[in-house]
Design a protein around this motif. Structure first.
Motif, PDB file in Angstrom:
ATOM      1  N   ILE A 175      -2.030 -36.653 -18.992  1.00  0.00           N
ATOM      2  CA  ILE A 175      -1.220 -36.866 -17.782  1.00  0.00           C
ATOM      3  C   ILE A 175      -2.037 -36.680 -16.507  1.00  0.00           C
ATOM      4  O   ILE A 175      -1.925 -37.490 -15.563  1.00  0.00           O
ATOM      5  N   THR A 176      -2.860 -35.635 -16.448  1.00  0.00           N
ATOM      6  CA  THR A 176      -3.563 -35.290 -15.212  1.00  0.00           C
ATOM      7  C   THR A 176      -4.479 -36.402 -14.697  1.00  0.00           C
ATOM      8  O   THR A 176      -4.375 -36.793 -13.518  1.00  0.00           O
ATOM      9  N   SER A 179      -2.454 -39.363 -13.414  1.00  0.00           N
ATOM     10  CA  SER A 179      -1.776 -39.059 -12.154  1.00  0.00           C
ATOM     11  C   SER A 179      -2.741 -39.018 -10.980  1.00  0.00           C
ATOM     12  O   SER A 179      -2.396 -39.447  -9.874  1.00  0.00           O
ATOM     13  N   ARG A 188       2.838 -46.998 -13.900  1.00  0.00           N
ATOM     14  CA  ARG A 188       2.124 -45.709 -14.018  1.00  0.00           C
ATOM     15  C   ARG A 188       3.110 -44.565 -14.098  1.00  0.00           C
ATOM     16  O   ARG A 188       2.976 -43.652 -14.939  1.00  0.00           O
ATOM     17  N   ASN A 189       4.134 -44.587 -13.237  1.00  0.00           N
ATOM     18  CA  ASN A 189       5.107 -43.493 -13.215  1.00  0.00           C
ATOM     19  C   ASN A 189       5.962 -43.454 -14.481  1.00  0.00           C
ATOM     20  O   ASN A 189       6.344 -42.371 -14.940  1.00  0.00           O
ATOM     21  N   LEU A 192       3.815 -41.833 -17.109  1.00  0.00           N
ATOM     22  CA  LEU A 192       3.781 -40.390 -16.838  1.00  0.00           C
ATOM     23  C   LEU A 192       5.098 -39.734 -17.228  1.00  0.00           C
ATOM     24  O   LEU A 192       5.109 -38.614 -17.760  1.00  0.00           O
ATOM     25  N   ALA A 196       5.239 -36.785 -19.829  1.00  0.00           N
ATOM     26  CA  ALA A 196       5.743 -35.508 -19.312  1.00  0.00           C
ATOM     27  C   ALA A 196       6.995 -35.061 -20.059  1.00  0.00           C
ATOM     28  O   ALA A 196       7.208 -33.857 -20.272  1.00  0.00           O
ATOM     29  N   TYR A 250       4.621 -34.865 -12.117  1.00  0.00           N
ATOM     30  CA  TYR A 250       4.539 -34.723 -13.576  1.00  0.00           C
ATOM     31  C   TYR A 250       3.332 -33.880 -13.982  1.00  0.00           C
ATOM     32  O   TYR A 250       3.414 -33.052 -14.893  1.00  0.00           O
ATOM     33  N   GLU A 251       2.191 -34.116 -13.296  1.00  0.00           N
ATOM     34  CA  GLU A 251       0.982 -33.370 -13.667  1.00  0.00           C
ATOM     35  C   GLU A 251       1.108 -31.896 -13.301  1.00  0.00           C
ATOM     36  O   GLU A 251       0.607 -31.016 -14.014  1.00  0.00           O
TER      37      GLU A 251
END
Length: 286
Positions: A175-176, A179, A188-189, A192, A196, A250-251
């Protein structure tokens, strides 16, 4: 309360996540009818209760602790019967053992020829139980000592915590970078969000369980703070992904869960090592 009726019991605890949990259990036990004193050791995950045996007993303490959302048990040991007994003879042995003072409960498995014993170690030791059963005239051996049981329970808990820690770290490491380095977009979202959600269900559940127990008993602890922070970040990120404009977190949620799970893992590992060291020191006493 007479001095003869006063007894002590040592209770093994499970499910505590911080010192606040220990204080909660200690206060609950101390306020129960017939209890003279109670002391909960968070590091050893044990409670020592002094009480009036005519007024209350271990079963009431067990129910009270479980009502708070924690686990409770006494010291345990398994005895293997080596003699070839008939089923009625084995049942008779179980009944004899039930009358030994200090044994709280006993379960017999005739097929395995084993006795599963739960006892108050402040009233009777496992060596005394073994010798007493031996005096009944049976050929027996220890299948598992109380210490073996504790070590096995600790190992199982460590495996569980390691599984959720590794799973959470994998989600966070994926995730990191997504993001931080991929340009903001709906696709992308969504990716994530899916990742997440997996981390929240795996790592977040650990803290949500502790938070539920705490709130159920009208108190707060660290689990409540972690659950509140991670859930807020997760829900706000969902809103910004599908409904409103804004930045996702999320990250941040994933990193919070993973870092705290690392701390929880090593905390439990240290508690186990501390408990083991204390027991070894006690074993050196003459």
């Amino acid at each position: 309360m007479t001095e003869q009726a006063s007894e002590k019991v040592k209770i093994k605890l499970g499910g505590m996540t911080c010192a606040s949990c220990a204080l909660k259990i200690e206060t609950k036990l101390k306020n129960m009818r017939g209890v003279k004193s109670s002391n909960v050791n968070f590091a050893n995950e044990e409670a020592t209760v002094e009480y009036d045996a005519k007024t209350t007993n271990y079963r009431e303490f067990d129910n009270a602790i479980r009502d708070l959302g924690y686990k409770a048990s006494l010291a345990k040991m398994d005895i293997k019967v080596l003699d070839d007994l008939r089923e009625d003879e084995f049942t008779n042995l179980v009944k004899k053992c039930e009358n030994i003072k200090g044994i709280e409960s006993i379960r017999g498995n005739y097929d395995a020829k084993k006795l599963f014993i739960e006892f108050n170690e402040l009233r009777i030791g496992e060596n005394e139980i073994y010798s007493t059963v031996k005096k009944f005239g049976y050929n027996i051996e220890k299948a598992a000592s109380a210490y073996d049981k504790e070590v096995e329970a600790h190992k199982q808990e460590m495996k569980y915590r390691l599984r959720i820690l590794v799973a959470s770290l994998i989600f966070t490491f994926i995730i990191t970078p997504i993001s931080w380095f991929l340009p903001d977009s709906f696709l992308r979202n969504v990716i994530l969000f899916l990742l997440a959600t997996g981390n929240y269900l795996v790592g977040g559940t650990f803290f949500l369980k502790g938070a539920y127990k705490s709130l159920k008993n009208k108190s707060t602890n660290m689990d409540v703070l972690v659950a509140l922070g991670s859930t807020t970040a997760y829900i706000y990120s969902i809103l910004t992904t599908f409904f409103i404009s804004g930045t996702t977190f999320y990250e941040a949620m994933s990193m919070i869960l993973s870092f705290l799970l690392v701390g929880k893992y090593f905390e439990h590992k240290t508690k186990g090592q501390t408990s083991e060291a204390i027991k070894k020191l006690i074993g050196l006493q003459p």
